[in-house]
Design a protein around this motif. Structure first.
Motif, PDB file in Angstrom:
ATOM      1  N   VAL A   1      54.273 -50.584 -65.547  1.00 27.55           N
ATOM      2  CA  VAL A   1      54.675 -51.481 -64.746  1.00 27.55           C
ATOM      3  C   VAL A   1      55.707 -51.166 -63.825  1.00 27.55           C
ATOM      4  O   VAL A   1      55.810 -51.755 -62.891  1.00 27.55           O
ATOM      5  CB  VAL A   1      55.111 -52.565 -65.875  1.00 27.55           C
ATOM      6  CG1 VAL A   1      56.195 -53.844 -65.160  1.00 27.55           C
ATOM      7  CG2 VAL A   1      54.191 -53.146 -66.946  1.00 27.55           C
ATOM      8  N   ARG A   2      56.750 -50.399 -64.314  1.00 26.15           N
ATOM      9  CA  ARG A   2      57.919 -50.086 -63.187  1.00 26.15           C
ATOM     10  C   ARG A   2      58.045 -48.662 -63.578  1.00 26.15           C
ATOM     11  O   ARG A   2      58.598 -48.454 -64.843  1.00 26.15           O
ATOM     12  CB  ARG A   2      58.783 -51.002 -63.299  1.00 26.15           C
ATOM     13  CG  ARG A   2      60.018 -50.920 -62.225  1.00 26.15           C
ATOM     14  CD  ARG A   2      61.171 -50.119 -62.615  1.00 26.15           C
ATOM     15  NE  ARG A   2      61.466 -50.611 -63.756  1.00 26.15           N
ATOM     16  CZ  ARG A   2      62.072 -49.970 -64.813  1.00 26.15           C
ATOM     17  NH1 ARG A   2      61.746 -48.487 -65.045  1.00 26.15           N
ATOM     18  NH2 ARG A   2      62.604 -50.425 -65.935  1.00 26.15           N
TER      19      ARG A   2
ATOM     20  N   ARG B   1      60.900 -45.298 -62.335  1.00 22.47           N
ATOM     21  CA  ARG B   1      62.169 -45.332 -61.286  1.00 22.47           C
ATOM     22  C   ARG B   1      62.800 -44.211 -62.099  1.00 22.47           C
ATOM     23  O   ARG B   1      62.811 -43.955 -63.039  1.00 22.47           O
ATOM     24  CB  ARG B   1      62.941 -46.573 -61.796  1.00 22.47           C
ATOM     25  CG  ARG B   1      64.076 -46.697 -60.769  1.00 22.47           C
ATOM     26  CD  ARG B   1      65.133 -48.110 -61.242  1.00 22.47           C
ATOM     27  NE  ARG B   1      64.129 -49.161 -60.971  1.00 22.47           N
ATOM     28  CZ  ARG B   1      64.484 -50.395 -61.735  1.00 22.47           C
ATOM     29  NH1 ARG B   1      65.391 -50.494 -62.461  1.00 22.47           N
ATOM     30  NH2 ARG B   1      63.706 -51.477 -61.051  1.00 22.47           N
TER      31      ARG B   1
ATOM     32  N   TYR C   1      53.306 -51.670 -70.380  1.00 23.68           N
ATOM     33  CA  TYR C   1      52.984 -53.008 -70.653  1.00 23.68           C
ATOM     34  C   TYR C   1      52.202 -52.821 -72.047  1.00 23.68           C
ATOM     35  O   TYR C   1      51.532 -51.639 -72.316  1.00 23.68           O
ATOM     36  CB  TYR C   1      51.841 -53.324 -69.343  1.00 23.68           C
ATOM     37  CG  TYR C   1      51.724 -54.948 -69.828  1.00 23.68           C
ATOM     38  CD1 TYR C   1      52.454 -55.950 -69.038  1.00 23.68           C
ATOM     39  CD2 TYR C   1      50.391 -55.310 -70.380  1.00 23.68           C
ATOM     40  CE1 TYR C   1      51.992 -57.109 -69.360  1.00 23.68           C
ATOM     41  CE2 TYR C   1      50.321 -56.628 -70.504  1.00 23.68           C
ATOM     42  CZ  TYR C   1      50.937 -57.746 -70.183  1.00 23.68           C
ATOM     43  OH  TYR C   1      50.891 -59.084 -70.207  1.00 23.68           O
TER      44      TYR C   1
ATOM     45  N   GLU D   1      62.912 -57.666 -64.494  1.00 20.00           N
ATOM     46  CA  GLU D   1      61.825 -56.914 -63.735  1.00 20.00           C
ATOM     47  C   GLU D   1      60.683 -58.028 -63.858  1.00 20.00           C
ATOM     48  O   GLU D   1      59.454 -57.567 -63.818  1.00 20.00           O
ATOM     49  CB  GLU D   1      61.340 -55.611 -64.602  1.00 20.00           C
ATOM     50  CG  GLU D   1      62.764 -54.789 -64.970  1.00 20.00           C
ATOM     51  CD  GLU D   1      62.738 -53.984 -63.805  1.00 20.00           C
ATOM     52  OE1 GLU D   1      62.019 -53.738 -62.770  1.00 20.00           O
ATOM     53  OE2 GLU D   1      63.823 -53.150 -64.046  1.00 20.00           O
TER      54      GLU D   1
ATOM     55  N   GLU E   1      58.983 -59.633 -61.838  1.00 17.19           N
ATOM     56  CA  GLU E   1      58.138 -59.581 -60.635  1.00 17.19           C
ATOM     57  C   GLU E   1      57.277 -58.567 -61.004  1.00 17.19           C
ATOM     58  O   GLU E   1      55.953 -58.839 -60.700  1.00 17.19           O
ATOM     59  CB  GLU E   1      59.043 -59.386 -59.395  1.00 17.19           C
ATOM     60  CG  GLU E   1      58.410 -60.130 -58.370  1.00 17.19           C
ATOM     61  CD  GLU E   1      59.236 -59.941 -57.010  1.00 17.19           C
ATOM     62  OE1 GLU E   1      59.106 -59.251 -55.977  1.00 17.19           O
ATOM     63  OE2 GLU E   1      60.473 -60.576 -57.075  1.00 17.19           O
ATOM     64  N   ALA E   2      57.791 -57.465 -61.411  1.00 12.20           N
ATOM     65  CA  ALA E   2      56.805 -56.351 -61.445  1.00 12.20           C
ATOM     66  C   ALA E   2      56.144 -56.508 -62.765  1.00 12.20           C
ATOM     67  O   ALA E   2      54.888 -56.071 -62.757  1.00 12.20           O
ATOM     68  CB  ALA E   2      57.733 -55.048 -61.972  1.00 12.20           C
TER      69      ALA E   2
ATOM     70  N   ALA F   1      53.173 -58.738 -61.777  1.00 11.36           N
ATOM     71  CA  ALA F   1      52.443 -58.192 -60.607  1.00 11.36           C
ATOM     72  C   ALA F   1      51.213 -57.375 -61.448  1.00 11.36           C
ATOM     73  O   ALA F   1      50.009 -57.471 -61.255  1.00 11.36           O
ATOM     74  CB  ALA F   1      52.947 -57.241 -59.746  1.00 11.36           C
ATOM     75  N   TYR F   2      51.720 -56.610 -62.536  1.00  7.50           N
ATOM     76  CA  TYR F   2      51.149 -55.894 -63.364  1.00  7.50           C
ATOM     77  C   TYR F   2      49.824 -56.738 -64.007  1.00  7.50           C
ATOM     78  O   TYR F   2      48.829 -56.429 -64.089  1.00  7.50           O
ATOM     79  CB  TYR F   2      51.817 -55.130 -64.329  1.00  7.50           C
ATOM     80  CG  TYR F   2      51.050 -54.257 -65.187  1.00  7.50           C
ATOM     81  CD1 TYR F   2      50.894 -52.864 -64.876  1.00  7.50           C
ATOM     82  CD2 TYR F   2      50.486 -54.989 -66.554  1.00  7.50           C
ATOM     83  CE1 TYR F   2      50.128 -52.227 -65.734  1.00  7.50           C
ATOM     84  CE2 TYR F   2      49.554 -53.808 -67.218  1.00  7.50           C
ATOM     85  CZ  TYR F   2      49.481 -52.804 -67.051  1.00  7.50           C
ATOM     86  OH  TYR F   2      48.461 -51.804 -67.783  1.00  7.50           O
TER      87      TYR F   2
END
Lengths: 466, 210
Positions: free
Chosen positions: A17-18, A20, A28, B179, B181-182, B185-186
């Protein structure tokens, strides 16, 4: 052309999902399985912070740990309260729950796959270590604690450090009578109960391709007993055949699109694993544990090892302690060890193929005098399928008990529990001290060995009856 | 989970449990996992082993010890977070071992129980010292990632995120909810054929409150 990737890499990368620098990936979760024993405090946490379940539609709850298998009424007040708490929590948050008495009820790790909910390339978590089962479909599936249950309920994600990868390569074909259970007990004996700590395993080789989905689930289920976070097997025709037509599997055009994606998942040629272990499948025999962790296992035709034979001092001390608990002497032939209880069931070996294997051995034979044999289907659907094939009649004629579905005698949390220093041949997953009841002694075996043992009253491979 | 009190270091007396593969069924048998709370598990800690009157944790000279020195693969087995709650309720603030079960370690850090991995020789030295002197004291420093005891000093590694959450007393769920928003979006890009256990619902979003 991108660098070759493993199945594990592909599933991981598809769920970020993110990402960094200097922080774990946020992953997810496609499917969250919930049961009554590890979730009450998580729902309390949501209530205390005013948070909601983000995706009730990706969450399924089951009642399995506390349920009795001889009645639809939970006699134990605390067990009943835990189950009723799950029902209230699910009602409050709109989560589907398959309750005791529902035809879809059963052990969470048996029910989710048989519904078609577990699909290749997905991520699956549950507050239960044997969630590794679902890796059989090429899913990345792992057990989590209650705090992570709460985190997934609230966010549908988990912040996770990328695991190391381990290939377990099976060379050669499986000999007759050697099942997925034996294969994995042999792997754990070879690498140890912490041999795969920090890793996700991919099982590979012709012996794996030849396994049914039930066998693959047994194998992946036991990954956690080698210390692995998860175990996975690449999806293939066996996987697709198993899934097609199941109630929660995609159908029609959606199936075609899904299958196209699934076919991209297997490990690319040349992809690298952090570690590779090779196991000679062709040399294996039915295995049985002699100690108090799943790595303490030997072929059933051999003898209880001598602690003095262990080079490592800590291993020697552990073996001595285990033999004292198990009341066994070094050099005792495993086949001479008498049991008073046989348990066939659990999320490891409670599927239809397991019951067929046990019934094939018990057909026309009787459970030995002084032995109590329990056959506990892993789900009510497994129970119905077994009854359609007449397996329940085979077990009844042999003198074994035919039960309703649940975790049963695997973990000493419900009414199916050993009392006192009983000795049990069990198709479950853990031979820990007291696991099946206070002072109970457990020998882990395959369903066929369990059935043959029920017939003779001593640890016996199926070949011992022929 | 609510924000925790920040933890930056712990100093306490050590007690050694010299057993490999101490599984979570030993730390807390399943029959105690029927409770609905997150606390009140002191009576459940090592309930099976405590029936032995000579069990090391029950020796009077070790009363009040807060650092458990274990061995290999401590906390292997079940995912039950109750094992961590029982150790904490039993007075422990840290466990030092040469390896841990993966799920246990994650659960421990989340609850502020410091699961610290040191090399086998270091763990053995600490166990020897704790057995020789029940007053033997160990300090675990999260900022410097060191264990100091009896004039010796060892470094250890930790999951950076878990260490930061603990030192700052942050609620992990609140951090993730930031998080949103992320995550959204996913979700909007997920395949439509992925499984659902119930009727499709719109994501329910909780407020990120740090």
């Amino acid at each position: 052309m991108s660098a070759p990737r493993t199945l594990i890499d592909k599933v991981w990368d598809g769920h970020v999902v993110r990402r960094r620098a200097d922080d774990p990936d946020l992953i997810y979760i496609d499917l969250h399985l919930v049961h009554e024993a590890s979730s009450p405090q998580a729902f309390d946490g949501l209530r205390g912070t005013g948070r909601r379940v983000r995706r009730p539609d990706l969450t399924l709850a089951l009642e399995d740990h506390n349920v009795p298998t001889d009645s639809l009424t939970i006699a134990d007040a605390m067990g009943r309260e835990q189950v009723e708490t799950l029902r209230r929590n699910c009602a409050e948050h709109g989560i589907t729950v398959y309750s005791l008495g529902d035809g879809r009820q059963g052990i969470v790790h048996v029910v989710a796959p048989e519904r078609g909910l577990v699909q290749p390339g997905t991520t699956v978590v549950c507050g239960d270590s044997h969630t590794s089962t679902h890796g059989a479909f090429g899913a990345l599936a792992f057990g989590v604690g209650t705090g992570d249950v709460e985190h997934v309920l609230a966010t549908q994600t988990m912040p996770l450090a990328r695991p190391r990868t381990m290939a377990v390569e099976f060379a050669g074909a499986l000999p007759p009578d050697v099942t997925a259970k034996d294969l994995m007990l042999a792997v754990i004996a070879q690498i140890g109960a912490n041999g795969a700590n920090g890793h996700v395993i991919e099982y590979r080789g012709a012996a794996i391709e030849g396994l049914t989905m039930e066998g693959r689930m047994t194998l992946c289920n036991l990954s956690v007993e080698a210390g692995a976070r998860a175990g996975m097997i690449a999806p293939d025709e066996v996987t697709y055949r198993y899934l097609k037509g199941r109630p929660d599997a995609p159908s029609g055009d959606a199936w075609d699109r899904a299958e196209r994606h699934w076919r991209t998942l297997p490990t690319d040629e040349g992809a690298r694993f952090d570690r590779t272990v090779t196991v000679d499948a062709a040399s294996l025999a039915p295995f049985v544990t002699w100690g108090t962790n799943p790595g303490q296992a030997v072929p059933v035709d051999s003898a209880v090892p001598d602690p003095e034979a262990f080079a490592d001092e800590a291993d020697r001390a552990a073996a001595e302690r285990a033999l004292a608990y198990m009341d066994l002497a070094p050099g005792t032939p495993m086949r001479s060890i008498a049991v008073d209880t046989v348990f066939i069931g659990s999320c490891t070996n409670g599927r239809i193929e397991d019951l067929r294997a046990a019934a094939d051995v018990m057909r026309g034979r009787k459970v030995a005098d002084g032995v109590t044999a329990l056959v506990v289907p892993g789900s009510m659907a497994v129970r119905r399928a077994a009854e359609e094939e007449g397996l329940h009649e085979v077990f009844a004629a042999a003198g074994a008990q035919w039960r309703l579905s649940g975790c049963s005698m695997c973990l000493g949390m419900n009414a199916d529990r050993l009392v006192g220093p009983r000795r049990c041949a069990s198709t479950s997953n853990r031979n820990y001290e007291g696991r099946q009841g206070d002072r109970a002694r457990t020998h882990l075996v395959s369903p066929a060995v369990a059935a043959a043992t029920a017939v003779t009253g001593r640890l016996t491979p199926p070949a011992g009856l022929r | 989970m609510n924000a925790l009190t920040p933890i930056t270091a712990h100093t306490g007396r050590a007690v050694a449990l010299r057993r490999d593969q101490v599984d979570t069924d030993q730390i807390i048998p399943a029959s105690f996992c029927k409770r609905l709370t997150k606390s009140g598990y002191a009576d459940a800690l090592f309930a099976g082993w405590r029936k032995d009157p000579g069990f090391v944790l029950d020796r009077p000279e070790h009363a009040g010890a807060t650092v458990l020195v274990a061995a290999r693969n401590f906390g292997t087995g079940s995912s039950r977070e109750h094992a961590v709650w029982a150790l904490r309720d039993g007075g422990f603030a840290a466990v030092i071992a040469s390896s841990f079960g993966d799920i246990f370690r994650r659960n421990a850090w989340r609850n502020g129980l410091l699961a610290v991995e040191l090399p086998e020789e270091a763990v053995a030295a600490l166990a020897d010292a704790a057995e020789a002197d029940p007053g033997f004291t160990v300090t675990i420093d999260l900022a410097g990632l060191t264990v100091t005891a009896g004039g010796d000093r060892w470094e250890f590694t930790a999951n950076e995120r878990q260490r930061r959450l603990l030192m700052e007393g942050l609620d992990e769920i609140a951090v993730t909810l930031a998080e949103d928003e992320a995550i959204t979006a996913y979700e909007s890009a997920r395949h439509d054929w992925l499984p659902a256990a119930g009727p499709r619902t719109t994501p329910a979003r909780s407020r990120a409150r740090l």
